[in-house]
Design an enzyme around this catalytic site. Sequence first.
Site, PDB file in Angstrom:
ATOM      1  N   TYR A   1      -1.478  -4.818   7.918  1.00 20.39           N
ATOM      2  CA  TYR A   1      -2.616  -5.048   7.015  1.00 20.39           C
ATOM      3  C   TYR A   1      -2.728  -6.527   6.612  1.00 20.39           C
ATOM      4  O   TYR A   1      -2.906  -6.861   5.443  1.00 20.39           O
ATOM      5  CB  TYR A   1      -2.483  -4.169   5.763  1.00 20.39           C
ATOM      6  CG  TYR A   1      -2.137  -2.747   6.084  1.00 20.39           C
ATOM      7  CD1 TYR A   1      -3.031  -1.942   6.783  1.00 20.39           C
ATOM      8  CD2 TYR A   1      -0.903  -2.209   5.719  1.00 20.39           C
ATOM      9  CE1 TYR A   1      -2.711  -0.629   7.104  1.00 20.39           C
ATOM     10  CE2 TYR A   1      -0.575  -0.896   6.051  1.00 20.39           C
ATOM     11  CZ  TYR A   1      -1.476  -0.115   6.732  1.00 20.39           C
ATOM     12  OH  TYR A   1      -1.156   1.173   7.061  1.00 20.39           O
TER      13      TYR A   1
ATOM     14  N   TYR B   1      -3.770  10.091   2.273  1.00 21.53           N
ATOM     15  CA  TYR B   1      -3.443   9.159   3.367  1.00 21.53           C
ATOM     16  C   TYR B   1      -2.487   9.870   4.318  1.00 21.53           C
ATOM     17  O   TYR B   1      -1.491  10.450   3.886  1.00 21.53           O
ATOM     18  CB  TYR B   1      -2.796   7.885   2.826  1.00 21.53           C
ATOM     19  CG  TYR B   1      -2.316   6.961   3.922  1.00 21.53           C
ATOM     20  CD1 TYR B   1      -3.196   6.085   4.553  1.00 21.53           C
ATOM     21  CD2 TYR B   1      -1.003   6.995   4.358  1.00 21.53           C
ATOM     22  CE1 TYR B   1      -2.769   5.257   5.580  1.00 21.53           C
ATOM     23  CE2 TYR B   1      -0.565   6.168   5.380  1.00 21.53           C
ATOM     24  CZ  TYR B   1      -1.450   5.312   5.994  1.00 21.53           C
ATOM     25  OH  TYR B   1      -1.028   4.504   7.009  1.00 21.53           O
TER      26      TYR B   1
ATOM     27  N   LYS C   1       9.808   9.012   8.184  1.00 25.08           N
ATOM     28  CA  LYS C   1      10.352   7.980   7.294  1.00 25.08           C
ATOM     29  C   LYS C   1      11.856   8.102   7.075  1.00 25.08           C
ATOM     30  O   LYS C   1      12.647   7.538   7.809  1.00 25.08           O
ATOM     31  CB  LYS C   1       9.594   7.965   5.969  1.00 25.08           C
ATOM     32  CG  LYS C   1       8.200   7.344   6.058  1.00 25.08           C
ATOM     33  CD  LYS C   1       7.620   7.089   4.688  1.00 25.08           C
ATOM     34  CE  LYS C   1       6.188   6.549   4.769  1.00 25.08           C
ATOM     35  NZ  LYS C   1       6.093   5.208   5.321  1.00 25.08           N
TER      36      LYS C   1
END
Length: 421
Positions: free
Chosen positions: A16, A143, A273
């Site tokens: 980003y 998300y 994760k």
Amino acid sequence: MTIDLQFDSKHIWHPYTSMVDPLPCYGVVSADKCLIKLDTGELLIDGMSSWWACLFGYNVAELNEAAKNQLDKMSHIMFGGLTHQPAIELAKKLVEITPDGLDKVFLADSGSVSVEVALKMALQYWHSRGTPRSQFLTIRNGYHGDTFGAMSVTDPIGSMHELYHNFLPTHLFAPQPAIAFNESWQAEDLNAITELVLQHKDNIAAIIVEPIVQGAGGMYFYHPEYLKGLRKLCDQHDLLLITDEIATGFGRTGKMFACEHAAISPDILCIGKAITGGYMSLAATLTSDKVATTISQGKAGVFMHGPTFMGNPLACAVACAAIDKLIACNWSEKVSTIEKFLQENLAPCQTLAKVKAVRVLGAIGVVEMQENVNIAEIQKQFVELGVWIRPFGKLIYIMPPYVISEQQLKTLCSAIYTVAK
């Protein structure tokens, strides 16, 4: 060690970030326990668990040993037509610790891919039943990742994926749950999503949500009764429920999986994760025998997905060690202690004029500002205060490693208060 930050800035694209005016990067030479060492010598207390993955911090003896032992055998082998004990052991552990009924395991290579797999499972399930369906239903401010399928079920309005909105499949979005985690439950909170189900149930392949905690979409904690209501809604109308536990799994919310706050099991579960303790990329999608059997008896006769690094033995071996360490380390008590500390030490932020709200659940602490923060400026302030905290939008939040000390937590909370003033 000197890190060539100039080359990095000119040639390497970070998450980003603009290549014309990139956000500053800090060079890291090593990390140990909860400390990150910069090339300039500073030691920073890690408040992010490296995007929520490093549950035990860095340079963990048991995980190092697992990786070294596996390297002597094989670092990778294709999973098509071959198998190996690290994958088998990992699947056994995942079936044991995940909610009841999830006993079919698909090993993927990243969280976003695990979501793609879940969506494809749902689509192929209905195709195999002879009634193809093409839409998914979810809630706003969610998300689910950066790949195309995952983006399509991430709220397109005002989100980081808004740019791609017109290029993605159109799905159904219910309002964000209004009742927060600790508020009094009102059944009317389910009215809007129930109405969408009634209108579109014949074309809904699945409902997909982040259970209890909406992560990158705003760090919002909603009421467990909402999730329980979604499970009942799916059962009543013969719909599949997908829960994305990539950020919430492995104890982060105070339960091993956030679904447990509502005492429900999904039909499909996505995890990633923290599965390897943050050592390398690995993810999994688990589903029920009903879903797996239906897919396998359909026209294709197989599930149509197979990543190159699926079931990577090195990652699986480390994941096994990470799960063993998590279970052995009394994680529930550690997370509860972190939660109480964050509640007490972030509470003063609520008195600040620039702060809109303070939220804590498990080992997650959130300070929501009234306005978007200047990331480059605020990042510099945090580094000067000796901490690594990566804000986004209006949110300053921490998700520290479970092994963090009270003094280190105090330093993180104090830094947030100082910067938020």
